[in-house]
Motif scaffolding. Structure first.
Motif, PDB file in Angstrom:
ATOM      1  N   LEU A  38      -9.861  36.724  73.824  1.00 48.53           N
ATOM      2  CA  LEU A  38      -8.955  37.371  72.872  1.00 48.53           C
ATOM      3  C   LEU A  38      -9.009  38.889  72.997  1.00 48.53           C
ATOM      4  N   HIS A  39     -10.180  39.421  73.284  1.00 48.70           N
ATOM      5  CA  HIS A  39     -10.292  40.865  73.483  1.00 48.70           C
ATOM      6  C   HIS A  39      -9.511  41.294  74.726  1.00 48.70           C
ATOM      7  N   ARG A  40      -9.628  40.510  75.787  1.00 49.67           N
ATOM      8  CA  ARG A  40      -8.881  40.823  77.017  1.00 49.67           C
ATOM      9  C   ARG A  40      -7.375  40.713  76.774  1.00 49.67           C
ATOM     10  N   LEU A  41      -6.948  39.708  75.985  1.00 49.47           N
ATOM     11  CA  LEU A  41      -5.532  39.576  75.645  1.00 49.47           C
ATOM     12  C   LEU A  41      -5.059  40.774  74.821  1.00 49.47           C
ATOM     13  N   THR A  45      -2.223  43.359  75.950  1.00 49.34           N
ATOM     14  CA  THR A  45      -1.051  43.562  75.100  1.00 49.34           C
ATOM     15  C   THR A  45      -0.840  45.039  74.826  1.00 49.34           C
ATOM     16  N   HIS A  46      -1.913  45.750  74.480  1.00 47.48           N
ATOM     17  CA  HIS A  46      -1.790  47.185  74.224  1.00 47.48           C
ATOM     18  C   HIS A  46      -1.339  47.927  75.474  1.00 47.48           C
ATOM     19  N   ALA A  47      -1.898  47.572  76.625  1.00 45.23           N
ATOM     20  CA  ALA A  47      -1.500  48.212  77.879  1.00 45.23           C
ATOM     21  C   ALA A  47      -0.021  47.953  78.157  1.00 45.23           C
ATOM     22  N   ALA A  48       0.423  46.719  77.936  1.00 39.09           N
ATOM     23  CA  ALA A  48       1.832  46.388  78.172  1.00 39.09           C
ATOM     24  C   ALA A  48       2.743  47.157  77.217  1.00 39.09           C
ATOM     25  N   LEU A  49       2.333  47.307  75.962  1.00 38.03           N
ATOM     26  CA  LEU A  49       3.130  48.089  75.015  1.00 38.03           C
ATOM     27  C   LEU A  49       3.296  49.526  75.501  1.00 38.03           C
ATOM     28  N   TYR A  50       2.220  50.140  75.949  1.00 35.28           N
ATOM     29  CA  TYR A  50       2.287  51.519  76.436  1.00 35.28           C
ATOM     30  C   TYR A  50       3.102  51.626  77.719  1.00 35.28           C
ATOM     31  N   VAL A  51       2.939  50.684  78.635  1.00 38.14           N
ATOM     32  CA  VAL A  51       3.710  50.710  79.882  1.00 38.14           C
ATOM     33  C   VAL A  51       5.202  50.545  79.581  1.00 38.14           C
ATOM     34  N   VAL A  98      12.053  43.377  75.674  1.00 42.05           N
ATOM     35  CA  VAL A  98      10.712  42.849  75.930  1.00 42.05           C
ATOM     36  C   VAL A  98       9.697  43.567  75.031  1.00 42.05           C
ATOM     37  N   LEU A  99       9.866  44.884  74.868  1.00 39.92           N
ATOM     38  CA  LEU A  99       8.979  45.638  73.976  1.00 39.92           C
ATOM     39  C   LEU A  99       9.060  45.104  72.551  1.00 39.92           C
ATOM     40  N   MET A 100      10.252  44.819  72.070  1.00 39.22           N
ATOM     41  CA  MET A 100      10.402  44.304  70.704  1.00 39.22           C
ATOM     42  C   MET A 100       9.731  42.940  70.556  1.00 39.22           C
ATOM     43  N   ALA A 101       9.871  42.080  71.544  1.00 37.87           N
ATOM     44  CA  ALA A 101       9.219  40.770  71.483  1.00 37.87           C
ATOM     45  C   ALA A 101       7.698  40.925  71.497  1.00 37.87           C
ATOM     46  N   LEU A 102       7.197  41.815  72.336  1.00 38.51           N
ATOM     47  CA  LEU A 102       5.759  42.044  72.407  1.00 38.51           C
ATOM     48  C   LEU A 102       5.242  42.688  71.122  1.00 38.51           C
ATOM     49  N   ALA A 103       6.017  43.586  70.539  1.00 34.64           N
ATOM     50  CA  ALA A 103       5.623  44.199  69.267  1.00 34.64           C
ATOM     51  C   ALA A 103       5.573  43.156  68.155  1.00 34.64           C
TER      52      ALA A 103
END
Length: 130
Positions: A38-41, A45-51, A98-103
Motif C-alpha cells: 500500500l505504501h508503494r501504491l 499514485t503521488h508520482a503519477a499525479l505530479y507527472v 486521467v488526472l481527474m480519475a486518479l485524483a
C-alpha cells in the motif's frame, strides 16, 4: 478553444508551479502507516499525479504557442505546425481526464484511511495548528 480557457490555464499553471515550490521548500512527508504494497501504491499514485500535472501544463503551454493565443495584453507568437492543434488538444484533455480519475482514486483512498481503517493519515494532511 477560447482565449478565456487559455487565460485560466495559465493561472492554473502558476498555481501548479507554486505547489511544486511549496512541496520542495516547506512540504512535509507523512509518516508511513504501512511500509508494504500500500505504501508503494501511495508513492506511485503521488508520482503519477505530479507527472500528469506536469504533462498537462507542458501540453497546454505548447498548445498555446502553436495556436498563437492572446493572454490579456500579451500575444504569444504562433510557433510550430498548426496541424498539431488537434493532437495537442486531444493529449492535453486525455491527461486531464486521467488526472481527474486518479485524483478521485486518491480522495477515496484518503476517506478509506479515515473512515474504515481509522488511522491518522487524513488528519496528518491537515495544516499544523500553532
Amino acid at each position: 478553444m477560447g482565449s478565456a480557457q487559455f487565460d485560466l490555464g495559465f493561472v492554473l499553471t502558476g498555481l501548479v508551479v507554486a505547489l511544486f515550490i511549496w512541496r520542495r521548500a516547506d512540504g512535509r512527508d507523512l509518516p508511513v502507516e504501512d511500509p508494504g504494497p500500500l505504501h508503494r501504491l501511495a508513492k506511485a499514485t503521488h508520482a503519477a499525479l505530479y507527472v500528469l500535472l506536469q504533462a498537462i501544463v507542458g501540453l497546454g503551454i505548447v498548445n498555446a504557442f502553436v495556436r498563437g493565443v492572446s493572454l490579456g495584453p500579451v500575444s504569444l507568437p504562433q510557433l510550430g505546425d498548426p496541424e498539431w492543434r488537434w493532437a495537442l488538444t486531444h493529449w492535453h484533455g486525455l491527461a486531464a481526464n486521467v488526472l481527474m480519475a486518479l485524483a478521485l482514486f486518491h480522495a477515496v483512498a484518503a476517506l478509506v484511511h479515515h473512515y474504515l481503517w481509522h488511522d491518522a493519515v487524513l488528519l496528518c494532511m491537515l495544516p499544523r495548528r500553532s
